[in-house]
Design a protein around this motif. Structure first.
Motif, short mmCIF file in Angstrom:
data_model
loop_
_atom_site.label_atom_id
_atom_site.label_comp_id
_atom_site.label_asym_id
_atom_site.label_seq_id
_atom_site.Cartn_x
_atom_site.Cartn_y
_atom_site.Cartn_z
N ASN A 269 -98.37 -22.24 -77.53
CA ASN A 269 -97.72 -22.50 -76.36
C ASN A 269 -97.79 -24.08 -76.05
O ASN A 269 -98.48 -24.63 -76.15
CB ASN A 269 -98.76 -22.06 -74.97
CG ASN A 269 -98.01 -21.93 -73.63
OD1 ASN A 269 -97.06 -21.31 -73.56
ND2 ASN A 269 -98.74 -22.79 -72.73
N ARG A 270 -96.59 -24.55 -75.73
CA ARG A 270 -96.33 -25.93 -75.28
C ARG A 270 -96.95 -26.21 -73.84
O ARG A 270 -96.78 -25.43 -72.92
CB ARG A 270 -94.62 -25.91 -75.33
CG ARG A 270 -94.49 -27.42 -75.51
CD ARG A 270 -92.66 -27.70 -75.61
NE ARG A 270 -91.90 -27.17 -74.65
CZ ARG A 270 -91.12 -25.98 -74.74
NH1 ARG A 270 -91.44 -25.27 -75.46
NH2 ARG A 270 -90.41 -26.10 -73.67
N LEU A 271 -97.28 -27.38 -73.77
CA LEU A 271 -97.71 -27.95 -72.68
C LEU A 271 -96.66 -28.47 -71.87
O LEU A 271 -95.54 -28.88 -72.17
CB LEU A 271 -98.89 -28.94 -72.80
CG LEU A 271 -100.13 -28.40 -73.46
CD1 LEU A 271 -101.03 -29.59 -73.82
CD2 LEU A 271 -101.04 -27.32 -72.56
N PRO A 272 -96.81 -28.59 -70.63
CA PRO A 272 -95.85 -28.77 -69.61
C PRO A 272 -94.89 -30.16 -69.47
O PRO A 272 -93.82 -30.18 -69.14
CB PRO A 272 -96.51 -28.54 -68.28
CG PRO A 272 -97.95 -28.92 -68.42
CD PRO A 272 -98.14 -28.41 -69.60
N ASP A 273 -95.52 -31.29 -70.08
CA ASP A 273 -94.88 -32.44 -69.97
C ASP A 273 -93.99 -32.55 -71.09
O ASP A 273 -93.24 -33.30 -71.24
CB ASP A 273 -95.87 -33.55 -69.92
CG ASP A 273 -96.63 -33.91 -68.52
OD1 ASP A 273 -96.02 -33.20 -67.81
OD2 ASP A 273 -97.43 -34.79 -68.28
N ASP A 274 -94.19 -31.60 -72.25
CA ASP A 274 -93.19 -31.86 -73.34
C ASP A 274 -91.97 -30.98 -73.05
O ASP A 274 -92.15 -29.73 -73.12
CB ASP A 274 -94.21 -31.33 -74.74
CG ASP A 274 -93.26 -31.61 -75.92
OD1 ASP A 274 -92.11 -32.05 -75.80
OD2 ASP A 274 -93.80 -31.68 -76.90
N GLN A 275 -91.02 -31.58 -72.85
CA GLN A 275 -89.80 -30.94 -72.50
C GLN A 275 -89.04 -30.32 -73.85
O GLN A 275 -87.91 -29.89 -73.76
CB GLN A 275 -88.79 -31.78 -71.70
CG GLN A 275 -89.36 -32.28 -70.48
CD GLN A 275 -89.76 -31.12 -69.54
OE1 GLN A 275 -88.83 -30.23 -69.31
NE2 GLN A 275 -91.24 -31.20 -69.10
N GLY A 276 -89.42 -30.69 -75.00
CA GLY A 276 -88.75 -30.26 -76.24
C GLY A 276 -89.63 -29.39 -76.95
O GLY A 276 -90.71 -28.99 -76.66
N THR A 277 -88.91 -28.77 -77.94
CA THR A 277 -89.60 -27.50 -78.60
C THR A 277 -89.82 -27.89 -80.12
O THR A 277 -90.39 -26.97 -81.05
CB THR A 277 -88.84 -26.33 -78.43
OG1 THR A 277 -87.68 -26.57 -79.25
CG2 THR A 277 -88.55 -25.83 -77.33
N LEU A 278 -89.76 -29.16 -80.58
CA LEU A 278 -89.98 -29.37 -82.05
C LEU A 278 -91.40 -29.20 -82.38
O LEU A 278 -91.42 -28.87 -83.60
CB LEU A 278 -89.52 -30.86 -82.25
CG LEU A 278 -87.77 -31.32 -81.82
CD1 LEU A 278 -87.43 -32.40 -82.16
CD2 LEU A 278 -87.05 -30.32 -83.05
N TRP A 279 -92.39 -29.71 -81.69
CA TRP A 279 -93.77 -29.77 -82.27
C TRP A 279 -94.11 -28.29 -82.41
O TRP A 279 -94.79 -27.64 -83.21
CB TRP A 279 -94.55 -30.55 -81.51
CG TRP A 279 -94.65 -31.77 -81.96
CD1 TRP A 279 -93.69 -33.03 -81.28
CD2 TRP A 279 -94.63 -32.55 -83.17
NE1 TRP A 279 -93.79 -34.16 -81.89
CE2 TRP A 279 -94.45 -34.04 -83.25
CE3 TRP A 279 -95.64 -32.18 -84.32
CZ2 TRP A 279 -94.55 -34.90 -84.16
CZ3 TRP A 279 -95.78 -33.05 -85.35
CH2 TRP A 279 -95.33 -34.35 -85.15
N ASP A 280 -93.78 -27.37 -81.46
CA ASP A 280 -94.34 -25.97 -81.18
C ASP A 280 -93.66 -25.26 -82.44
O ASP A 280 -94.04 -24.37 -83.06
CB ASP A 280 -94.17 -25.37 -80.04
CG ASP A 280 -92.88 -25.39 -79.33
OD1 ASP A 280 -92.26 -26.75 -79.33
OD2 ASP A 280 -92.58 -24.87 -78.47
N LEU A 281 -92.60 -25.70 -83.11
CA LEU A 281 -91.83 -25.10 -83.98
C LEU A 281 -92.28 -25.26 -85.20
O LEU A 281 -92.53 -24.59 -86.01
CB LEU A 281 -90.25 -25.34 -83.91
CG LEU A 281 -89.48 -24.71 -82.76
CD1 LEU A 281 -88.04 -25.39 -82.77
CD2 LEU A 281 -89.24 -23.30 -83.13
#
Length: 303
Positions: free
Chosen positions: A187-199
């Motif tokens: 799950n990505r945390l709210p301040d990160d508006q991108g998906t690169l790290w969770d991918l």
């Protein structure tokens, strides 16, 4: 290269799927190593199916050792038959750095055809772990260093995110079908508006044998306990490329970890930035390297 004529008639032979499971090298890469570089030479059944002996598997492990030491795949064959005492040569000048620069240039120019070629070439010739550590993670880090100051950065980011979401999502879908591993919710945390790290973290988790559950948008923190229960997830990985709000880190995340009976890990750049804030909490700070994060997660699941 191993001489098949010396194999005893009763020596065990393994199909490509089993060799892939034993070595961690997917079948596409094994075929590419055989066809393009003649690194391995399996036997064939009358119908043409590949069969690998134990020394083939040992050879594959040797190939991985050279690759992990930074040797380009094109240089591995000449090293395999040399004495074991031979030191690894310096990586070919411009090999990984050149591939990184080419990938960055493809993102910056929005050249999807080139992006696809470079990604597929790397994934076909190298283990996923090598692609992550030598290409994908360094490229994301390099791009993020100057995206804040660059016109068109949002377009570049969204282009790369859409590209990786499709490729990595497809890979995870097929891996999940055959995986018996623990389900991990990312799950990505709210301040990160991108998906690169969770991918990237999802790709590392899938490569490590976990079943991966990943959403396009982050779930609210108050819904995560229900999601963990319904999805029967054995671990929760929270990730972000941002520092996130102090209240979220110091109060909300520790409170969430106290509600759950499974490990809660923090991954991505946030784990480096906020490690000291979580030293006395139940949150496991797994680090900003996706592969190392999976290594650190394993003992937590055993406990």
């Amino acid at each position: 290269m191993s001489d098949k004529a010396t194999h005893p008639a009763d020596a065990p032979l393994y199909p490509i799927r089993e060799v892939s499971r034993l070595t961690g090298v997917n079948s596409v890469t094994l075929r590419a190593w055989e066809r393009r570089y003649a690194l391995i030479c399996p036997q064939r059944t009358p119908k043409g199916h590949r069969l690998y002996a134990r020394d083939d598997i040992q050879r594959i492990e040797s190939i991985l050792q050279w690759l992990n030491r930074g040797v380009p795949v094109s240089q591995v064959r000449e090293l395999l038959d040399q004495p074991r005492s031979v030191d690894a040569p310096e990586p070919a000048a411009g090999d990984w750095p050149s591939q990184r620069q080419q990938l960055i240039a493809a993102v910056e120019s929005l050249d999807l055809t080139r992006l696809d070629t470079l990604y597929n070439q790397c994934m076909a010739l190298y283990p996923v772990s090598t692609c992550l550590s030598e290409l994908l993670k360094p490229v994301v880090e390099s791009l993020e260093e100057h995206w804040d100051e660059q016109l068109g950065a949002a377009l570049q980011r969204r282009t790369l995110e859409a590209f990786l979401r499709t490729r990595i999502g497809t890979r995870i879908y097929h891996a999940n079908l055959g995986s018996q591993g623990t389900t991990v919710l990312i799950n990505r945390l709210p301040d990160d508006q991108g998906t690169l790290w969770d991918l990237l973290i999802a790709l590392a988790a899938s490569q490590a044998g976990y079943r991966v559950q990943l959403f396009d948008a982050p779930l609210p923190l108050n819904e995560l306990p229900l999601a963990m229960e319904r999805l029967k997830a054995g671990a929760l990985l929270l990730c972000s490329g941002q520092s996130e709000r102090a209240d979220l880190i110091r109060r909300q995340l520790p409170r969430l970890a106290d509600q759950l009976e499974v490990p809660v890990g923090l991954c991505g750049p946030i784990a480096r930035i906020r490690a000291s804030d979580l030293a006395d909490s139940q949150i496991a700070v797994l680090g900003d390297d996706p592969l190392q994060a999976m290594t650190r997660l394993t003992p937590l699941l055993r406990n």
